[in-house]
Design an enzyme around this catalytic site. Sequence first.
Site, PDB file in Angstrom:
ATOM      1  N   LYS A 151       0.829  -1.209   0.000  1.00  0.00           N
ATOM      2  CA  LYS A 151       0.000   0.000   0.000  1.00  0.00           C
ATOM      3  C   LYS A 151       0.857   1.249   0.000  1.00  0.00           C
ATOM      4  O   LYS A 151       0.601   2.190  -0.766  1.00  0.00           O
ATOM      5  CB  LYS A 151      -0.944   0.000   1.207  1.00  0.00           C
ATOM      6  CG  LYS A 151      -1.931   1.151   1.198  1.00  0.00           C
ATOM      7  CD  LYS A 151      -2.977   1.006   2.286  1.00  0.00           C
ATOM      8  CE  LYS A 151      -2.399   1.227   3.650  1.00  0.00           C
ATOM      9  NZ  LYS A 151      -3.431   1.256   4.710  1.00  0.00           N
ATOM     10  N   ASP A 169      -6.947   1.590   0.977  1.00  0.00           N
ATOM     11  CA  ASP A 169      -7.003   1.819   2.413  1.00  0.00           C
ATOM     12  C   ASP A 169      -8.460   1.699   2.867  1.00  0.00           C
ATOM     13  O   ASP A 169      -9.329   1.255   2.120  1.00  0.00           O
ATOM     14  CB  ASP A 169      -6.405   3.183   2.774  1.00  0.00           C
ATOM     15  CG  ASP A 169      -7.259   4.345   2.267  1.00  0.00           C
ATOM     16  OD1 ASP A 169      -8.224   4.112   1.494  1.00  0.00           O
ATOM     17  OD2 ASP A 169      -6.959   5.490   2.635  1.00  0.00           O
TER      18      ASP A 169
END
Length: 248
Positions: A151, A169
């Site tokens: 991420k 997210d």
Amino acid sequence: MKPAKARKPAAKPAKRPAVMTGAAIPVLRWPPDEDRVEAIFERLSGVMPEPKTELDFSDPFTLVVAVALSAQATDVSVNKATERLFKVADTPEKMLALGEEGLIPYIASIGLYRGKARNVIALSRIVLEQHGGEVPLNRADLQALPGVGRKTASVVLNELGFEAAIAVDTHVFRVSHRLALANAGTPDKVEAQLFKVVPEDWLPKAHHWLILHGRYTCTARKPKCLSCIIADLCPSRAGLMALGEAAG
């Protein structure tokens, strides 16, 4: 007389992924209608033509550090910490000179600060010793840095224009499900679904549009459906409006 059979324990309810917050997210039909998806991103681009991260940074190194610090923390809290930190340590050399114990006072207001301090010092050493002081801007080397997972690497590569990445997210996960852009149960699978349905022209900025829409409009507990520019394109609208009314 036969002994009574022991009752089987009731099955435990399935847990929602930890990344999901707020009310339960409906599992909707996938893939979505292509025209609806196109309309969603066309409207989001109209109100946010040049979306950017809300983290403060001045170069790839400060961006990597800021994103690494932002895990399970708000951008606002990270910016408050890095405003002071980057005045004294905005390069790998200065960060190493500060050291882990010297770094901690600057980021102690951020969650998980001890582990993050350890990672920032470790990644600074690797950037300096293995990459000549320059942050590597390819996914493999970025993800090899301590505290930099998929991420974080996606955020960095997308923000700097190296890759049309989508970092899933909490906000992206929630909004993608509510809009039926995805229906998978993990961030990695949602990312794969988004890459299949988001039109190529919108991919470079899709990450930011979904985050910002989730942060300010399609919030977890009290979504602002009445002021949402894509409310009529949202298959979860009725349930979300009821959620907003219940939240007061």
